[in-house]
Design a protein around this motif. Structure first.
Motif, PDB file in Angstrom:
ATOM      1  N   GLY A  53       0.841  -1.278   0.070  1.00  0.00           N
ATOM      2  CA  GLY A  53      -0.031   0.176  -0.084  1.00  0.00           C
ATOM      3  C   GLY A  53       0.806   1.176   0.052  1.00  0.00           C
ATOM      4  N   ASP A  54       2.045   1.242  -0.085  1.00  0.00           N
ATOM      5  CA  ASP A  54       2.962   2.283  -0.041  1.00  0.00           C
ATOM      6  C   ASP A  54       3.016   2.775  -1.420  1.00  0.00           C
ATOM      7  OD1 ASP A  54       4.814   4.392   0.094  1.00  0.00           O
ATOM      8  OD2 ASP A  54       6.374   3.002   1.076  1.00  0.00           O
ATOM      9  N   PHE A  55       2.074   3.589  -1.891  1.00  0.00           N
ATOM     10  CA  PHE A  55       1.986   4.183  -3.341  1.00  0.00           C
ATOM     11  C   PHE A  55       2.988   4.967  -3.722  1.00  0.00           C
ATOM     12  CE2 PHE A  55       0.123   6.863  -6.454  1.00  0.00           C
ATOM     13  CZ  PHE A  55      -0.212   6.256  -7.511  1.00  0.00           C
ATOM     14  N   ASP A  56       3.316   5.855  -2.757  1.00  0.00           N
ATOM     15  CA  ASP A  56       4.555   6.961  -3.094  1.00  0.00           C
ATOM     16  C   ASP A  56       5.715   6.151  -3.445  1.00  0.00           C
ATOM     17  OD1 ASP A  56       2.709   9.002  -2.705  1.00  0.00           O
ATOM     18  OD2 ASP A  56       3.459   9.454  -0.589  1.00  0.00           O
ATOM     19  N   THR A  57       6.161   5.456  -2.909  1.00  0.00           N
ATOM     20  CA  THR A  57       7.255   4.460  -3.069  1.00  0.00           C
ATOM     21  C   THR A  57       7.313   3.744  -4.462  1.00  0.00           C
ATOM     22  OG1 THR A  57       7.899   4.081  -0.824  1.00  0.00           O
ATOM     23  CG2 THR A  57       9.122   2.777  -2.453  1.00  0.00           C
ATOM     24  N   PHE A  58       5.965   2.969  -4.657  1.00  0.00           N
ATOM     25  CA  PHE A  58       5.766   2.490  -6.027  1.00  0.00           C
ATOM     26  C   PHE A  58       5.883   3.489  -7.085  1.00  0.00           C
ATOM     27  CE2 PHE A  58       2.306   2.289  -8.856  1.00  0.00           C
ATOM     28  CZ  PHE A  58       2.769   1.657 -10.167  1.00  0.00           C
ATOM     29  N   LEU A  59       5.180   4.743  -6.960  1.00  0.00           N
ATOM     30  CA  LEU A  59       5.324   5.721  -7.906  1.00  0.00           C
ATOM     31  C   LEU A  59       6.608   6.143  -8.160  1.00  0.00           C
ATOM     32  CD1 LEU A  59       3.519   7.408  -9.816  1.00  0.00           C
ATOM     33  CD2 LEU A  59       3.501   9.055  -8.020  1.00  0.00           C
ATOM     34  N   ASP A  60       7.595   6.398  -7.329  1.00  0.00           N
ATOM     35  CA  ASP A  60       8.772   6.762  -7.525  1.00  0.00           C
ATOM     36  C   ASP A  60       9.454   5.637  -8.373  1.00  0.00           C
ATOM     37  OD1 ASP A  60       8.549   9.160  -6.340  1.00  0.00           O
ATOM     38  OD2 ASP A  60       9.314   8.431  -4.209  1.00  0.00           O
TER      39      ASP A  60
END
Length: 372
Positions: free
Chosen positions: A163-170
């Protein structure tokens, strides 16, 4: 490697990308999956059929050509499955389209999403670029990063980031940046992002974007601009905004108004927008995009790829005049509304129908813009 044409893209007459798979190719793919032929045998058939349709596109007069996406089963899943940290799988159900459920397919994140220097699309582009004649540009199409935001409806599942979307996005942005650079190093000068997210988000909304979709839209702007801003100066990146294309059916309907403000923020060089029937709404939202970037070309997809009936040239010219009320004529181009085969099933047309549609696009554009 051939020399790319020194033209501005999108060109006045252009194409979205995918083309109908011939029976010979479909049979070879079925034989490969049945273990009747080898990967080398399949690749040989793919190469032969790609060369044939490249020759046909050139003969029609197109200034840029694609490989028809002949090496793919899906327009999007094959690409993302080529990244490290992602895998293709078959979910319980297909995607819900208008009156039809598609074949099953999805993506799971099994590790850190990362660039794969051996991504199979690289070899495909290298072959395409090796066979285009001088003066013709090889166009590469890939799905947009927003297509792979974790989403159950899109059958994209996060089994790694918790659920860590920001890390996925980066991670996704970095993987795309490196992938785009690799295409460039192979000679790519015209890259198209295919994006169903904007079309579907607009379909779920009315005049403004639904509040729960705003964070996703902002993330899409961040990702796309980070990729485009990182590109070499002489690489053109465009975007096709799609509302679904499977077996001549569609998934989304509605005007572009709810997403126009976000599309206007993107740093891309041109849009391919679907305008083949009433599902697309009016041309009014184009003014927001045009006012934001004076040098950006907007391709209106006014010839449908879903039905075999051939449009009338006078009708197409009237549609161009209507659009020119909101976008200067010099910033407009035309194309089919979508590809002819976003998946290997293809739309309900014949190959002859497909070529007639592309020929009509070319003939109409030459008449309107007085180009070769």
């Amino acid at each position: 490697m051939t020399v790319a044409a020194k033209l501005k893209f999108p060109y006045r007459y252009d194409e979205v990308g995918s083309l109908l798979r011939p029976a010979k190719l479909k049979q070879a793919r079925a034989d490969y999956h049945a273990q009747k032929i080898t990967q080398a045998d399949l690749t040989q058939v793919e190469n032969q059929e790609i060369r044939r349709i490249v020759d046909k596109q050139v003969a029609l007069g197109l200034k840029d050509v694609t490989d028809g996406e002949f090496r793919r089963s899906w327009w999007h899943l094959d690409f993302f499955a080529g990244f490290n940290g992602a895998e293709f799988f078959e979910p319980e159900h297909g995607y819900n389209f208008h009156g039809e459920e598609t074949r099953k397919g999805g993506i799971r994140f099994t590790g850190k999403i990362a660039y794969n220097p051996d991504h199979p699309f690289f070899a495909g582009f290298k072959y395409l670029n090796s066979i285009v004649p001088a003066g013709i540009t090889a166009k590469q199409t890939i799905p947009s990063p927003s297509v792979f935001f974790p989403n159950k409806d899109a059958e994209v599942f996060d089994n790694y980031y918790d659920g860590d979307f920001d890390t996925f996005l980066d991670d996704e942005i970095k993987a795309y940046q490196q992938t785009v650079q690799h295409f460039y190093d192979l000679g790519c000068r015209y890259l198209q992002l295919d994006d169903t997210s904007w079309g579907m988000w607009a379909s779920f909304s009315k005049q403004t974007l639904r509040p729960e979709l705003v964070p996703l839209a902002k993330a899409a702007v961040k990702a796309i601009n980070a990729i485009v801003d990182n590109k070499p100066d002489d690489l053109t990146i465009t975007m096709h905004v799609c509302k679904g294309n499977y077996d001549s059916t569609w998934a989304g309907a509605g005007a572009y108004d709810p997403v126009a403000d976000y599309l206007a923020q993107l740093h891309i060089d041109g849009y391919f927008l679907e305008y083949d029937d009433e599902r697309s709404g009016g041309f009014e939202p184009l003014k927001k995009i045009a006012d934001n970037r004076r040098d950006q070309r907007i391709v209106i997809g006014i010839v449908t790829s879903k039905r075999p009936q051939l449009e009338k040239e006078d009708f197409l010219k009237a549609r161009i005049r209507d659009a020119s009320q909101y976008v200067p004529l010099d910033n407009l181009c035309i194309s089919p509304q979508c590809g002819f085969a976003s998946t290997e099933e293809g739309n309900r047309l014949t190959e002859d129908d497909q070529w007639h549609k592309l020929a009509l696009v070319i003939k109409t554009a030459k008449s309107v813009w007085n180009v070769e």
